[in-house]
Write a protein that holds these residues in place. Structure first.
Motif, PDB file in Angstrom:
ATOM      1  N   VAL A   1      27.537 139.106 116.815  1.00 45.47           N
ATOM      2  CA  VAL A   1      26.552 138.187 117.373  1.00 45.47           C
ATOM      3  C   VAL A   1      25.837 138.901 118.506  1.00 45.47           C
ATOM      4  O   VAL A   1      26.439 139.261 119.516  1.00 45.47           O
ATOM      5  N   ASP A   2      24.566 139.143 118.306  1.00 50.06           N
ATOM      6  CA  ASP A   2      23.741 139.864 119.248  1.00 50.06           C
ATOM      7  C   ASP A   2      23.282 138.925 120.359  1.00 50.06           C
ATOM      8  O   ASP A   2      23.150 137.728 120.112  1.00 50.06           O
ATOM      9  N   PRO A   3      23.016 139.454 121.564  1.00 44.55           N
ATOM     10  CA  PRO A   3      22.536 138.549 122.626  1.00 44.55           C
ATOM     11  C   PRO A   3      21.234 137.842 122.245  1.00 44.55           C
ATOM     12  O   PRO A   3      20.939 136.753 122.740  1.00 44.55           O
ATOM     13  N   THR A   4      20.448 138.453 121.343  1.00 40.80           N
ATOM     14  CA  THR A   4      19.172 137.837 120.968  1.00 40.80           C
ATOM     15  C   THR A   4      19.341 136.815 119.846  1.00 40.80           C
ATOM     16  O   THR A   4      18.404 136.116 119.496  1.00 40.80           O
ATOM     17  N   ASP A   5      20.553 136.765 119.255  1.00 42.97           N
ATOM     18  CA  ASP A   5      20.777 135.821 118.165  1.00 42.97           C
ATOM     19  C   ASP A   5      20.702 134.387 118.656  1.00 42.97           C
ATOM     20  O   ASP A   5      20.891 134.106 119.827  1.00 42.97           O
ATOM     21  N   GLN A   6      20.483 133.533 117.682  1.00 39.27           N
ATOM     22  CA  GLN A   6      20.451 132.118 118.000  1.00 39.27           C
ATOM     23  C   GLN A   6      21.869 131.638 118.287  1.00 39.27           C
ATOM     24  O   GLN A   6      22.750 131.737 117.449  1.00 39.27           O
ATOM     25  N   LYS A   7      22.089 131.210 119.531  1.00 46.76           N
ATOM     26  CA  LYS A   7      23.377 130.609 119.848  1.00 46.76           C
ATOM     27  C   LYS A   7      23.145 129.598 120.959  1.00 46.76           C
ATOM     28  O   LYS A   7      22.179 129.674 121.685  1.00 46.76           O
ATOM     29  N   ALA A   8      24.041 128.661 121.050  1.00 48.26           N
ATOM     30  CA  ALA A   8      23.803 127.596 122.008  1.00 48.26           C
ATOM     31  C   ALA A   8      25.103 126.981 122.468  1.00 48.26           C
ATOM     32  O   ALA A   8      26.041 126.836 121.683  1.00 48.26           O
ATOM     33  N   TRP A   9      25.161 126.681 123.739  1.00 47.74           N
ATOM     34  CA  TRP A   9      26.158 125.742 124.231  1.00 47.74           C
ATOM     35  C   TRP A   9      25.504 124.375 124.105  1.00 47.74           C
ATOM     36  O   TRP A   9      24.530 124.098 124.788  1.00 47.74           O
TER      37      TRP A   9
END
Ligand code: ZN
Length: 354
Positions: free
Chosen positions: A244-252
């Motif tokens: 999981v790259d820092p630019t990937d879509q992720k969310a808290w």
């Protein structure tokens, strides 16, 4: 293969020897020594030095069990290199079963590489860093989620650094969260000092979770194989992994209302776009807020305490492309995820009884 070297601290462990000892890093109010428990397994043959550290946050116990097992498991005659095990790094926090160093709540994992003339945390960090960490070639630092949350078994690593990337992959976890790490963390400081280091995040604080501990022991063995410390062992590549790259879509995903949280996802941590992850209801059950997955992804961390305030983190979701989601779906059907079985808010690790 060349003969081994002595591992020096204020003593020395000759090649071919295993030693358990305590090393003073600070003092109590009473002037008694604060000592970290250390095991050095110095291989008969020369090779890389690998450190394993646990309880940098004092209440994160899974890694403590991993270290206990590692220290018992390996014999100097097998090793081409050295295993440096620091069973409990934050001893005052461990005594109090707290994350931080008690009284001033200093975070040891924001205090590395430390300084001999600074505050308590930095002095302790400095002793450990100078004496043990700097002499090593690679490092594995074991953590868990903060209390009241749990986290999927994963590695955090600065995968832009090729040696860190190699280490992270060799550990064989399915999920690698890529990033440099917070300033002052053991991982960031050691890597900056030329000792590629990754963090392993596993499960929850205040527990031993046997399935995760077994996986981590396999992970360490795989790392030792990859770097030639255990020449006869084999590297365990996982069937799939997702960096999981820092630019990937992720969310808290955060709560927008106060209330009672009812986790609806599960039993596996794969959620599809639009699927309900949890609901938040008021005490009179008049209002229900549905929190749905904004995209298809893997739940990397989830809240366990079932109360929410506006802004409170509920879960950490990282996006998956369709191919990876399919692959995980197949693995779920094959039972590969049974170690992560969840029941409502409880993220269950196999035989673990909660
Ligand atoms: Zn931690």
């Amino acid at each position: 293969m060349a003969n081994g070297r002595a591992f020096r601290y204020d003593g020395a462990v000759p090649p071919g020897e295993k030693r358990h000892f305590r090393y003073e890093v600070s003092e109590t109010y009473l002037g008694d020594p604060v000592e970290v428990p250390v095991t050095i397994i110095n291989g008969k043959h020369d090779g890389p030095r690998v450190f394993c550290t646990a309880a940098v946050h004092g209440d994160e116990l899974n890694g403590v069990k991993v270290c206990q097992e590692l220290a018992a498991k390996y014999d100097p005659a097998q090793l081409h290199g050295t295993l440096v095990v620091i069973h409990v790094v934050n001893v005052p926090g461990y005594h109090a079963q707290q994350r931080y160093i008690p009284i001033y709540d200093q975070d040891l994992n924001r205090s590395f590489p430390g300084k001999a003339t600074s505050n308590t945390a930095e002095r302790m960090a400095n002793e450990i860093f100078e004496t043990f960490i700097k002499q090593c070639d690679y490092g594995l630092d074991f953590h868990t989620s903060t209390r009241n949350r749990t986290t999927i078994y994963h590695v955090r690593a600065d995968t832009a650094n090729p040696e860190v990337d190699r280490l992270a992959r060799a550990f064989g976890a399915n999920v690698i969260l890529s990033g440099g790490g917070d300033e002052g963390s053991l991982r960031a400081a050691a890597t900056a000092a030329g000792v590629p280091t990754v963090t392993i995040e596993m499960g929850k604080a205040h527990r031993f979770q046997p399935v995760l501990i077994e996986k981590a022991l396999d992970g360490v063995e795989s790392v030792l194989a990859e770097f030639g410390v255990l020449p006869n062992a084999t590297v365990q590549w996982p069937g799939w992994w997702r960096v999981v790259d820092p630019t990937d879509q992720k969310a808290w995903l955060r709560a927008d209302t106060g209330g009672l949280v009812d986790m609806k996802w599960g039993p596996y941590p794969l959620v599809r776009e639009g699927e309900t992850i949890c609901t938040i209801t008021d005490h009179f059950k008049r209002e229900e807020h549905v929190v749905a997955a904004p995209f298809t992804g893997l739940l990397v961390g989830v809240l366990e305490n079932p109360l929410a305030l506006p802004g409170h983190p509920l879960c950490h979701l990282v996006s998956l492309d369709e191919a990876t989601a399919e692959e995980i779906g197949t693995e779920i059907e094959n039972g590969e995820f049974d170690g992560y079985r969840a029941n409502g808010t409880v993220w269950r690790a196999g035989q673990e009884q909660d």
